[in-house]
Design a protein around this motif. Structure first.
Motif, mmCIF file in Angstrom:
data_model
loop_
_atom_site.group_PDB
_atom_site.id
_atom_site.type_symbol
_atom_site.label_atom_id
_atom_site.label_comp_id
_atom_site.label_asym_id
_atom_site.label_seq_id
_atom_site.Cartn_x
_atom_site.Cartn_y
_atom_site.Cartn_z
ATOM 1 N N LEU A 241 0.815 -1.225 0.000
ATOM 2 C CA LEU A 241 0.000 0.000 0.000
ATOM 3 C C LEU A 241 0.839 1.261 0.000
ATOM 4 O O LEU A 241 0.561 2.204 -0.732
ATOM 5 C CB LEU A 241 -0.908 0.023 1.240
ATOM 6 N N ASN A 242 1.866 1.299 0.833
ATOM 7 C CA ASN A 242 2.622 2.528 1.047
ATOM 8 C C ASN A 242 3.881 2.549 0.193
ATOM 9 O O ASN A 242 4.918 2.039 0.598
ATOM 10 C CB ASN A 242 2.968 2.670 2.531
ATOM 11 N N MET A 243 3.738 3.109 -1.007
ATOM 12 C CA MET A 243 4.867 3.220 -1.931
ATOM 13 C C MET A 243 4.933 4.644 -2.465
ATOM 14 O O MET A 243 3.903 5.308 -2.582
ATOM 15 C CB MET A 243 4.694 2.267 -3.127
ATOM 16 N N PRO A 244 6.136 5.100 -2.821
ATOM 17 C CA PRO A 244 6.252 6.431 -3.426
ATOM 18 C C PRO A 244 5.766 6.406 -4.883
ATOM 19 O O PRO A 244 5.557 5.332 -5.436
ATOM 20 C CB PRO A 244 7.755 6.713 -3.360
ATOM 21 N N ILE A 245 5.614 7.556 -5.458
ATOM 22 C CA ILE A 245 5.243 7.783 -6.866
ATOM 23 C C ILE A 245 3.793 7.379 -7.127
ATOM 24 O O ILE A 245 2.976 8.207 -7.463
ATOM 25 C CB ILE A 245 6.219 7.107 -7.869
ATOM 26 N N THR B 261 2.156 -3.652 5.742
ATOM 27 C CA THR B 261 2.392 -3.654 7.189
ATOM 28 C C THR B 261 1.200 -3.040 7.916
ATOM 29 O O THR B 261 1.034 -3.242 9.111
ATOM 30 C CB THR B 261 3.656 -2.842 7.547
ATOM 31 N N SER B 262 0.378 -2.300 7.208
ATOM 32 C CA SER B 262 -0.757 -1.624 7.837
ATOM 33 C C SER B 262 -1.842 -2.618 8.234
ATOM 34 O O SER B 262 -2.239 -3.472 7.449
ATOM 35 C CB SER B 262 -1.368 -0.599 6.876
ATOM 36 N N SER B 263 -2.301 -2.484 9.479
ATOM 37 C CA SER B 263 -3.470 -3.282 9.875
ATOM 38 C C SER B 263 -4.618 -2.340 10.224
ATOM 39 O O SER B 263 -5.548 -2.699 10.936
ATOM 40 C CB SER B 263 -3.121 -4.198 11.042
ATOM 41 N N SER B 264 -4.562 -1.130 9.684
ATOM 42 C CA SER B 264 -5.589 -0.127 9.916
ATOM 43 C C SER B 264 -6.912 -0.560 9.277
ATOM 44 O O SER B 264 -6.949 -0.979 8.127
ATOM 45 C CB SER B 264 -5.104 1.211 9.352
ATOM 46 N N GLU B 265 -7.977 -0.460 10.063
ATOM 47 C CA GLU B 265 -9.319 -0.810 9.559
ATOM 48 C C GLU B 265 -9.654 0.015 8.322
ATOM 49 O O GLU B 265 -10.283 -0.468 7.397
ATOM 50 C CB GLU B 265 -10.386 -0.571 10.638
ATOM 51 N N LYS B 266 -9.228 1.273 8.314
ATOM 52 C CA LYS B 266 -9.499 2.160 7.175
ATOM 53 C C LYS B 266 -8.856 1.601 5.903
ATOM 54 O O LYS B 266 -9.501 1.541 4.857
ATOM 55 C CB LYS B 266 -8.975 3.562 7.478
ATOM 56 N N ASP B 267 -7.587 1.192 5.990
ATOM 57 C CA ASP B 267 -6.900 0.635 4.820
ATOM 58 C C ASP B 267 -7.562 -0.659 4.361
ATOM 59 O O ASP B 267 -7.756 -0.884 3.162
ATOM 60 C CB ASP B 267 -5.424 0.366 5.130
ATOM 61 N N ILE B 268 -7.904 -1.506 5.310
ATOM 62 C CA ILE B 268 -8.527 -2.792 4.971
ATOM 63 C C ILE B 268 -9.879 -2.562 4.289
ATOM 64 O O ILE B 268 -10.162 -3.114 3.229
ATOM 65 C CB ILE B 268 -8.674 -3.673 6.239
ATOM 66 N N GLU B 269 -10.681 -1.687 4.877
ATOM 67 C CA GLU B 269 -12.005 -1.364 4.327
ATOM 68 C C GLU B 269 -11.885 -0.736 2.933
ATOM 69 O O GLU B 269 -12.592 -1.124 2.004
ATOM 70 C CB GLU B 269 -12.718 -0.394 5.284
ATOM 71 N N GLU B 270 -10.972 0.224 2.801
ATOM 72 C CA GLU B 270 -10.829 0.940 1.531
ATOM 73 C C GLU B 270 -10.385 0.002 0.403
ATOM 74 O O GLU B 270 -10.892 0.074 -0.716
ATOM 75 C CB GLU B 270 -9.815 2.083 1.705
ATOM 76 N N THR B 271 -9.442 -0.890 0.691
ATOM 77 C CA THR B 271 -8.980 -1.808 -0.357
ATOM 78 C C THR B 271 -10.053 -2.843 -0.686
ATOM 79 O O THR B 271 -10.200 -3.233 -1.837
ATOM 80 C CB THR B 271 -7.655 -2.493 0.040
ATOM 81 N N PHE B 272 -10.812 -3.264 0.308
ATOM 82 C CA PHE B 272 -11.924 -4.188 0.071
ATOM 83 C C PHE B 272 -12.960 -3.534 -0.855
ATOM 84 O O PHE B 272 -13.372 -4.124 -1.858
ATOM 85 C CB PHE B 272 -12.574 -4.587 1.402
#
Length: 148
Positions: A62-66, A92-103
């Motif tokens: 998820l967390n990459m430059p460019i 590495t993120s286990s943030s609910e926001k990241d999980i929800e957004e990618t889902f």
């Protein structure tokens, strides 16, 4: 699993994570051709080449430059040529926001980067062994987050 080779892609800006992933792939019994990309733009440039070999599975940090993983995921799902590719968010993120957004944006599975090499090897092997046709047809929030 058939004896044919899986074409797998990893887009991750962390060189150590890429090297550990290569070692994990080398240690598992599944025949795998692995392509590595340093960031999302490199991945998207490759996927949109006219003669690009489409991967069976993309591991996307998820967390990459460019261009980050979420931007890549959205582009993949909006592109008629790429929209059916299987995408595993690998973060590495286990943030609910990241999980929800990618889902919500169409990722097939969300894998937290393990903290040990043996767990990484096990995770990679289990994800590669998934019957993706079955897994994606029954996709729901409970099966989306992959834990080991």
């Amino acid at each position: 699993m058939s004896t044919t080779q899986l074409n797998v892609v990893l887009a991750d800006d962390d060189e150590d994570d890429r090297m550990l992933f290569v070692e994990a792939i080398d240690e598992i019994s599944i025949k795998t051709e692995l392509s590595l990309f340093n960031h999302g733009q490199e991945l998207m440039d490759y996927l949109t080449l006219p003669n690009a070999l489409m991967p069976n599975l993309i591991f996307l940090d998820l967390n990459m430059p460019i261009k980050n993983g979420l931007q890549c995921l959205k582009e993949i799902r909006e592109n008629p040529k790429l929209k059916d590719l299987c995408v595993a968010i690998y973060s590495t993120s286990s943030s609910e926001k990241d999980i929800e957004e990618t889902f919500l944006n169409g990722a097939n599975i969300y894998v937290n980067k393990p903290h040990s090499f043996s767990k990484l090897r096990d995770v990679v092997e289990k994800v590669l062994q998934l019957n993706w046709q079955y897994h994606t047809s029954n996709l729901n929030k409970d099966t989306f987050l992959f834990r080991i």
